[in-house]
Design an enzyme around this catalytic site. Structure first.
Site, PDB file in Angstrom:
ATOM      1  N   SER A   1       0.835  -1.203   0.000  1.00 28.43           N
ATOM      2  CA  SER A   1       0.000   0.000   0.000  1.00 28.43           C
ATOM      3  C   SER A   1       0.871   1.254   0.000  1.00 28.43           C
ATOM      4  CB  SER A   1      -0.870  -0.036   1.270  1.00 28.43           C
ATOM      5  OG  SER A   1      -1.702   1.097   1.350  1.00 28.43           O
TER       6      SER A   1
ATOM      7  N   GLY B   1       4.121   0.664   8.500  1.00 28.15           N
ATOM      8  CA  GLY B   1       3.808   1.312   9.764  1.00 28.15           C
ATOM      9  C   GLY B   1       2.319   1.275  10.050  1.00 28.15           C
TER      10      GLY B   1
ATOM     11  N   TYR C   1       1.439   6.650  18.339  1.00 31.86           N
ATOM     12  CA  TYR C   1       2.023   6.949  17.017  1.00 31.86           C
ATOM     13  C   TYR C   1       3.139   7.987  17.119  1.00 31.86           C
ATOM     14  CZ  TYR C   1       2.546   8.050  12.086  1.00 31.86           C
ATOM     15  OH  TYR C   1       3.073   8.244  10.834  1.00 31.86           O
TER      16      TYR C   1
ATOM     17  N   SER D   1       8.112  10.529  10.581  1.00 32.40           N
ATOM     18  CA  SER D   1       6.942  11.399  10.345  1.00 32.40           C
ATOM     19  C   SER D   1       7.155  12.752  11.000  1.00 32.40           C
ATOM     20  CB  SER D   1       5.696  10.751  10.961  1.00 32.40           C
ATOM     21  OG  SER D   1       4.602  11.656  10.938  1.00 32.40           O
TER      22      SER D   1
ATOM     23  N   ASP E   1       5.082 -10.660   9.134  1.00 33.53           N
ATOM     24  CA  ASP E   1       4.520  -9.770  10.158  1.00 33.53           C
ATOM     25  C   ASP E   1       5.647  -9.188  11.009  1.00 33.53           C
ATOM     26  OD1 ASP E   1       3.137  -8.514  12.140  1.00 33.53           O
ATOM     27  OD2 ASP E   1       2.156 -10.322  12.921  1.00 33.53           O
ATOM     28  N   LEU E   2       5.746  -7.868  10.985  1.00 34.81           N
ATOM     29  CA  LEU E   2       6.816  -7.193  11.724  1.00 34.81           C
ATOM     30  C   LEU E   2       6.477  -6.954  13.193  1.00 34.81           C
ATOM     31  CD1 LEU E   2       7.654  -4.543   8.991  1.00 34.81           C
ATOM     32  CD2 LEU E   2       9.253  -6.252   9.874  1.00 34.81           C
TER      33      LEU E   2
HETATM   34  N1  LIG Z   1       0.316   8.727   4.895  1.00 33.73           N
HETATM   35  C1  LIG Z   1       0.687   9.641   5.767  1.00 33.73           C
HETATM   36  O1  LIG Z   1       0.012  10.664   5.975  1.00 33.73           O
HETATM   37  C2  LIG Z   1       1.991   9.478   6.514  1.00 33.73           C
HETATM   38  C3  LIG Z   1       2.542  10.597   7.151  1.00 33.73           C
HETATM   39  C4  LIG Z   1       3.739  10.462   7.860  1.00 33.73           C
HETATM   40  C5  LIG Z   1       4.374   9.227   7.924  1.00 33.73           C
HETATM   41  N2  LIG Z   1       3.802   8.157   7.310  1.00 33.73           N
HETATM   42  C6  LIG Z   1       4.485   6.863   7.444  1.00 33.73           C
HETATM   43  O2  LIG Z   1       4.698   6.297   6.181  1.00 33.73           O
HETATM   44  C7  LIG Z   1       4.766   4.874   6.287  1.00 33.73           C
HETATM   45  C8  LIG Z   1       3.893   4.262   5.203  1.00 33.73           C
HETATM   46  O3  LIG Z   1       2.580   4.646   5.412  1.00 33.73           O
HETATM   47  P1  LIG Z   1       1.519   4.730   4.230  1.00 33.73           P
HETATM   48  O4  LIG Z   1       1.027   6.108   4.203  1.00 33.73           O
HETATM   49  O5  LIG Z   1       2.067   4.109   3.019  1.00 33.73           O
HETATM   50  O6  LIG Z   1       0.352   3.829   4.884  1.00 33.73           O
HETATM   51  P2  LIG Z   1      -0.420   2.527   4.345  1.00 33.73           P
HETATM   52  O7  LIG Z   1      -1.381   2.173   5.414  1.00 33.73           O
HETATM   53  O8  LIG Z   1      -0.908   2.819   2.984  1.00 33.73           O
HETATM   54  O9  LIG Z   1       0.729   1.422   4.245  1.00 33.73           O
HETATM   55  C9  LIG Z   1       1.306   0.812   5.381  1.00 33.73           C
HETATM   56  C10 LIG Z   1       1.693  -0.608   5.008  1.00 33.73           C
HETATM   57  O10 LIG Z   1       2.373  -1.191   6.136  1.00 33.73           O
HETATM   58  C11 LIG Z   1       1.929  -2.545   6.219  1.00 33.73           C
HETATM   59  N3  LIG Z   1       2.065  -3.063   7.586  1.00 33.73           N
HETATM   60  C12 LIG Z   1       1.410  -2.608   8.686  1.00 33.73           C
HETATM   61  N4  LIG Z   1       1.694  -3.404   9.737  1.00 33.73           N
HETATM   62  C13 LIG Z   1       2.556  -4.361   9.301  1.00 33.73           C
HETATM   63  C14 LIG Z   1       3.172  -5.476   9.926  1.00 33.73           C
HETATM   64  N5  LIG Z   1       2.949  -5.792  11.205  1.00 33.73           N
HETATM   65  N6  LIG Z   1       3.995  -6.242   9.181  1.00 33.73           N
HETATM   66  C15 LIG Z   1       4.193  -5.968   7.864  1.00 33.73           C
HETATM   67  N7  LIG Z   1       3.599  -4.943   7.219  1.00 33.73           N
HETATM   68  C16 LIG Z   1       2.799  -4.139   7.924  1.00 33.73           C
HETATM   69  C17 LIG Z   1       0.444  -2.479   5.805  1.00 33.73           C
HETATM   70  O11 LIG Z   1      -0.060  -3.758   5.445  1.00 33.73           O
HETATM   71  C18 LIG Z   1       0.488  -1.492   4.664  1.00 33.73           C
HETATM   72  O12 LIG Z   1       0.675  -2.135   3.420  1.00 33.73           O
HETATM   73  C19 LIG Z   1       4.324   4.542   7.714  1.00 33.73           C
HETATM   74  O13 LIG Z   1       5.471   4.258   8.486  1.00 33.73           O
HETATM   75  C20 LIG Z   1       3.662   5.827   8.186  1.00 33.73           C
HETATM   76  O14 LIG Z   1       3.747   6.000   9.574  1.00 33.73           O
HETATM   77  C21 LIG Z   1       2.642   8.255   6.595  1.00 33.73           C
END
Ligand SMILES: NC(=O)c1ccc[n+]([C@@H]2O[C@H](COP(=O)([O-])OP(=O)(O)OC[C@H]3O[C@@H](n4cnc5c(N)ncnc54)[C@H](O)[C@@H]3O)[C@@H](O)[C@H]2O)c1
Length: 261
Positions: A14, A76, A156, A116, A50-51
Site C-alpha cells: 500500500s 507502519g 504513534y 513522520s 509480520d513485523l
Molecule cells: N500517509 C501519511 O500521511 C503518513 C505521514 C507520515 C508518515 N507516514 C508513514 O509512512 C509509512 C507508510 O505509510 P503509508 O502512508 O504508506 O500507509 P499505508 O497504510 O498505505 O501502508 C502501510 C503498510 O504497512 C503494512 N504493515 C502494517 N503493519 C505491518 C506489519 N505488522 N507487518 C508488515 N507490514 C505491515 C500495511 O499492510 C500497509 O501495506 C508509515 O510508516 C507511516 O507511519 C505516513
C-alpha cells in the site's frame, strides 16, 4: 540511480511502500517487498510477513537473500490499534529487522526509516525516546508502554520520536558504521494513502486539515518515494544519521512556530 542494486522495501502492499518499490524498479533496482498483506498489483518478489512479533521478524530475515544493498523501512501503523502494537511495528519490529539484517547489507549500503512530522517532539521528549531507543532486542511493547505510561493516543507520535532518535544512534552503531552502512530517516507530513483516513479518526479532521493547509495540499506517495530512494543511492554516500523532512515545508512552519521566529 539504483542500477544493479537489490533493495528491500517493507510495507509494499500500500501507499508509500508500494510507490517506493515501483520507483526503485524503474530506477534499475531488483526489489524484494515485504508486507503482512499481499499487494493487489504485482510489484515483483514479495514476502508475506509480520513485523509485529520477534517470530515474524525472524521469519522475514531468514527468507531474505544473503546479500542486498538497501533496506527501506516503510511499513507502519497509524496508532489506531493501540500504543503497544504501534510501538511494536513502527519501532521494535523495524529495529529488530534492521539489526538482524545488518550482516546481509552490503558494505556501503543504506537503511532508510520512514518516520513522520509526528515525531517532531523528540527533542522535548528526548529522555524517554533515548531510554526506549537504547533497549535491546525486541522487548515486550506492552511492558514498555506501561513503564513509560504512554497513552494509546500518543503511541504513534512516540513511536516516530523513538525512531528519529534511534536513526541518529544507529548511524554510529558498530554493525552499521564499521561496514559503511548509512542509516537515515525521511519524515513525511500528511500523505494521501489509506493511513491518512485513520490519522483523521485518531487526530481529528481539524488537525490534519491545518497541516495540509499550511503547505497547500497533502503529499502523495509519489512525492515521498524519490527522497527514500535518493538516500538509498550512492549519491547520498555522505549523508548519514539524518532526517529529511519531505513535507512541502510543514516542518519549517512547525519549527518557526515552536521557536517563535
Ligand atoms: N500517509 C501519511 O500521511 C503518513 C505521514 C507520515 C508518515 N507516514 C508513514 O509512512 C509509512 C507508510 O505509510 P503509508 O502512508 O504508506 O500507509 P499505508 O497504510 O498505505 O501502508 C502501510 C503498510 O504497512 C503494512 N504493515 C502494517 N503493519 C505491518 C506489519 N505488522 N507487518 C508488515 N507490514 C505491515 C500495511 O499492510 C500497509 O501495506 C508509515 O510508516 C507511516 O507511519 C505516513
Amino acid at each position: 540511480m539504483l542500477f544493479g542494486k537489490t533493495i528491500v522495501v517493507t510495507g509494499v502492499a500500500s501507499g508509500i511502500g508500494r510507490r517506493t518499490a515501483e520507483m526503485a524498479g524503474q530506477m534499475g533496482a531488483t526489489v524484494i517487498g515485504i508486507d503482512r498483506s499481499p499487494p493487489e498489483q504485482s510489484i515483483g518478489q514479495v514476502l508475506i510477513g509480520d513485523l509485529s512479533t520477534p517470530k515474524g521478524v525472524a521469519a522475514i530475515a531468514d527468507a531474505l537473500p544473503e546479500r542486498f544493498d538497501g533496506l527501506c523501512n516503510v511499513a507502519g501503523l497509524s496508532g489506531q490499534s493501540g500504543a503497544a502494537e504501534t510501538l511494536a511495528v513502527n519501532f521494535f519490529g523495524l529495529r529488530a529487522l534492521t539489526e538482524t539484517l545488518a550482516p546481509k547489507i552490503r558494505e556501503g549500503g543504506s537503511v532508510v526509516n520512514v518516520a513522520s512530522i509526528a515525531g517532531f517532539g523528540w527533542r522535548q521528549n528526548a529522555a524517554r525516546a533515548a531510554a526506549i531507543a537504547r533497549t535491546t532486542g525486541f522487548p515486550d511493547a506492552a511492558q514498555i508502554v506501561a513503564d513509560h505510561d504512554i497513552p494509546n493516543d500518543a503511541g504513534y507520535p512516540v513511536s516516530k520520536e523513538i525512531l528519529l532518535v534511534w536513526t541518529m544512534l544507529a548511524a554510529h552503531q558498530a554493525h552499521f558504521k564499521n561496514r559503511g552502512i548509512r542509516v537515515n530517516a525521511v519524515s513525511p507530513g500528511p500523505v494521501e494513502t489509506p493511513i491518512l483516513q485513520q490519522f483523521r479518526e485518531v487526530l481529528g479532521d481539524a488537525r490534519v486539515n491545518a497541516d495540509v493547509e499550511a503547505v497547500g495540499r497533502a503529499g502523495t506517495a509519489e512525492d515521498i518515494a524519490p527522497a527514500i530512494l535518493f538516500l538509498c543511492s550512492d549519491a547520498a554516500r555522505w549523508i548519514n544519521g539524518t532526517n529529511i523532512a519531505t513535507d512541502g515545508g510543514l516542518e519549517a512552519a512547525v519549527t518557526a512556530s515552536a521557536y517563535g521566529f
